[in-house]
Design a protein around this motif. Sequence first.
Motif, PDB file in Angstrom:
ATOM      1  N   ILE A 443       0.884  -1.162   0.054  1.00 19.57           N
ATOM      2  CA  ILE A 443      -0.233   0.091   0.090  1.00 19.57           C
ATOM      3  C   ILE A 443       0.923   1.293   0.022  1.00 19.57           C
ATOM      4  CG2 ILE A 443      -2.018  -0.975   1.179  1.00 19.57           C
ATOM      5  CD1 ILE A 443      -1.157   0.123   3.771  1.00 19.57           C
ATOM      6  N   VAL A 458      -4.334   4.080  -1.518  1.00 18.63           N
ATOM      7  CA  VAL A 458      -5.264   3.298  -0.887  1.00 18.63           C
ATOM      8  C   VAL A 458      -6.190   2.689  -2.285  1.00 18.63           C
ATOM      9  CG1 VAL A 458      -5.701   4.555   1.061  1.00 18.63           C
ATOM     10  CG2 VAL A 458      -6.956   5.105  -0.965  1.00 18.63           C
ATOM     11  N   LEU A 461      -6.505  -1.043  -1.448  1.00 12.70           N
ATOM     12  CA  LEU A 461      -7.317  -1.516  -0.418  1.00 12.70           C
ATOM     13  C   LEU A 461      -9.023  -1.066  -0.844  1.00 12.70           C
ATOM     14  CD1 LEU A 461      -5.565   0.271   2.630  1.00 12.70           C
ATOM     15  CD2 LEU A 461      -5.972  -2.106   2.240  1.00 12.70           C
ATOM     16  N   ASP A 565      -9.457   5.069   4.428  1.00 15.12           N
ATOM     17  CA  ASP A 565      -8.424   5.703   4.928  1.00 15.12           C
ATOM     18  C   ASP A 565      -7.996   5.081   6.376  1.00 15.12           C
ATOM     19  OD1 ASP A 565      -8.314   7.381   2.672  1.00 15.12           O
ATOM     20  OD2 ASP A 565      -9.374   9.031   3.595  1.00 15.12           O
ATOM     21  N   ALA A 568      -6.167   1.967   5.808  1.00 12.09           N
ATOM     22  CA  ALA A 568      -4.638   2.111   5.507  1.00 12.09           C
ATOM     23  C   ALA A 568      -3.948   2.559   6.763  1.00 12.09           C
ATOM     24  CB  ALA A 568      -4.896   3.165   4.590  1.00 12.09           C
TER      25      ALA A 568
END
Length: 900
Positions: A443, A458, A461, A565, A568
């Motif tokens: 990431i 991201v 993800l 977010d 992450a």
Amino acid sequence: MPETPASDPSQPDASAAAEASAPAQPGADSPQLPLPAFLSQPPEPAAAAPRTGKARPPLWARVLGKLIDPWLKLDIEPNEADQFQRFDDGRPVCYVLEDYGLSNALILERACREAGLPSPLQPMAGDPLGRRRAYVALSRRHANALGLLPGPEHKTHSGSLARLLEAHRRDPALDVQLVPVSIFVGQAPNRSSGWFSVLFSENWTLVGRFRRLLALLLNGRDTLVQFAPPVALRGIVGEDLPPERTVRKLSRVLRTHFRRVREVVVGPDLSTRRMLVDKVLAADSVREAIADQARRDKSKPEAAWQKAHAMAYEIAADYSHPMVRSLSFMLTPVWNRIYRGVLVHHLDKFKQAAPGYEVVYVPTHRSHMDYLLLSYLLYTHGVVPPHIFAGINLNLPVVGTILRKGGAFFARRSFKGNALYSAVFREYMAQLVAGGYSIEYFIEGGRSRTGRLLQPKVGSLAMTVRAYLRQPSRPVLFQPVYIGYEKLMEGRSYLDELSGKPKEKESIWQLLMGIPKVLRSNFGQVVVNFGEPIKLGDVLDAHAGWDGKPVPEDEKPAWLSETIDALAQNIQVNVNRAADVNPINLLALALLSTPQHAMGEADLLAQIALSQTLLREVPYSDYVTVTPHTPAQIVAHGEEIGTLLRTAHPLGDVLSVGDENAVLLSYFRNNVLHLFTASSWIAVCFLNNRRMSRAQLQRLGRSLYPFLQAELFLPWDEDGFAARIDRTIEVLVREGLLQQVGEDDGGILQRNAGQTDEVFRLRALGHSLQQAFERYYIAISVLVKNGSGTLSAGELESLCQLAAQRLSLLYANTAPEFFDKSLFRGFIQKLRELKLVWADGNGKLAFDERLNGWAKDARVVLGRELRHTIEKVSPDSTRTTGEIPAIAGETATGKDGTGS
């Protein structure tokens, strides 16, 4: 020894953690790879001594056992002898196998003998099975002798299992423990294995007697036998379900258990590349994108379909179990030659949590070795390698094919302006998630050139989360992985890039030319730490209002962006919480704190000892590992691998690093910078102040902490950081670096006057964090100097970078990340989040007098001369003509997850 956990068959609907086997004992979670030469072999666990009173197996079993014993070597799990005590507590034991076979019965008999457990080939008391044995099997092998033709379908459940349950109904005193046992022949390779044995390794196919015989002969010395936690049949019978339903339920639970264990060890029952591509192209979202593409191109739908088909084949992995095993053979001698060892920590904790989950590995990305090492380690420890999200730049001739068959799937650098490619790739990711394939991606986007964790990108993800929300059939587990090196293969190229040279494009010739040099080098030891797993369901519960219902692909809930977010950030925090501190990290922390990057030997030993004391007395996390070597051993190791230079002197030897090595060494200092945040902050406060109250130190620390937290992915809130400061102060006082006088306002802290050894050590502690604080002051100074409403965020970043680079060139040989634009970007973003600055109607940054208060606090920490220097070099935008030039030394990063 592999440590694959078992899911608990007695808990069919519980979480994976509840289904896992009991945790390993302390000290059992840091095994080294079981490879000769490459790693020192860990001691074999002491098998429990055979207990007296156990009946011997029948004669035929002893004779056949003698015949196959030379071909077998068993890895038995759990690997701690005392964990088997719960299997034999006086109650009868009945073992359950996934499928019946003479070889399985003999392997089970030997495993029980080595573990000190009751024999499966002797009847239980009263012989409730009526077959003079103590094991049952869920199915039989019905393939023909060559294993080439399918046989009859399997029975829905075992008749022996039904008889055992019926015996419990007839005899209320009977209480048998059911112990599921998984047997895998030929899963983990070793150097003595032949290449032909790859064809007969364990997989999902139910083979016949002849293939099983060949598998034993070729792979029997790589046999894994795993005992799951026992299940009390008395409790199952006590549910008072109808007999037929009880048997079906127990059989279903056991089959689920065996399937989950096999998925962990062998991997999912892989479909072919063609079948997966067909599923992607048949998806509604892709079919709509194909139609849109045909309309845009004014072409036939068939032509657009062919374009999508080519894209899918360009992306898709072509996982091959024989190729993975073959790669493991080839990589073993490479690791033996270039590394002095690879340590693995906390793998058992991950393996306890993994069964039943779609696993997404999210490791640090510091070298091209990352994905090779992680896949290799997982495979040799009994876990299927993941499908790896790789950049299209790695799809080189020959190499790309090998990587693709090893599980790599490739992504282009950018999806912008290509709706069809974006739809195909997203659907491919969704099919991987829905199919239970483990995935790995980075990431950070690209390899870190500075040694710090990069701010997450991201995109990957988001695709994973959206795929789960669209079809929430299988829970998702994110597994952070920290990979720590003592020396980087790409160190020279990183140095060139940080000096302003463009990143070299990968090529097959570059790879081939670099192999001889790599094989002649010594890259020290590598440590792979598995961090605390993160369950996507827990993140959704904490940050989203999701009701558990599927979310269509074209729907974007308001909470989705914030949830991704937060996920992450949690991943990066947990990666940092699993850091490893190796000898090179400690040498870098000490030596880079001095202007000439040199120390007397006694001073260096003392500084390393202080760092080790802080790590031990104020631990960062249970997942952090620290080298066990003494300071003297660490110095010797640094000399051995060429990091340190020793200069003999009558007053004491001096140890140093050259200027070029110092820049490279800053990479390894940055790996562990976050572990010393509290101690460095305290030391910074005393660089230009001899006395300071504990209360003032705490207040300033709370004020600064949000910026440090964002930059270094720290895990605490402000109160937690304040408590950590208090604990660290106690250690520094005990070590004599600070003294506490008075009790008012929490007490006054002071350091020694003059240039004592204690002052020298305190300054060395504060050096690394001082550079971060200088960067923050540069940003504030540039902003204030230019005035409110004058600069946009991008302009402020560029001016800050100019000022930092000039400060580095004129006054200090600072590490390259000192003027890394992304670090200024993160600081400015945090200023905006805290409402210290905001964008006005023209997109310019505005601020008020609160920023002056923050700058006033900076004066307490930074010396007058340094503040004056920063203010002097801070540029005024009205005097900067033309475009702001690009700055040499900007960190180069790739797109999201592409592993550049």
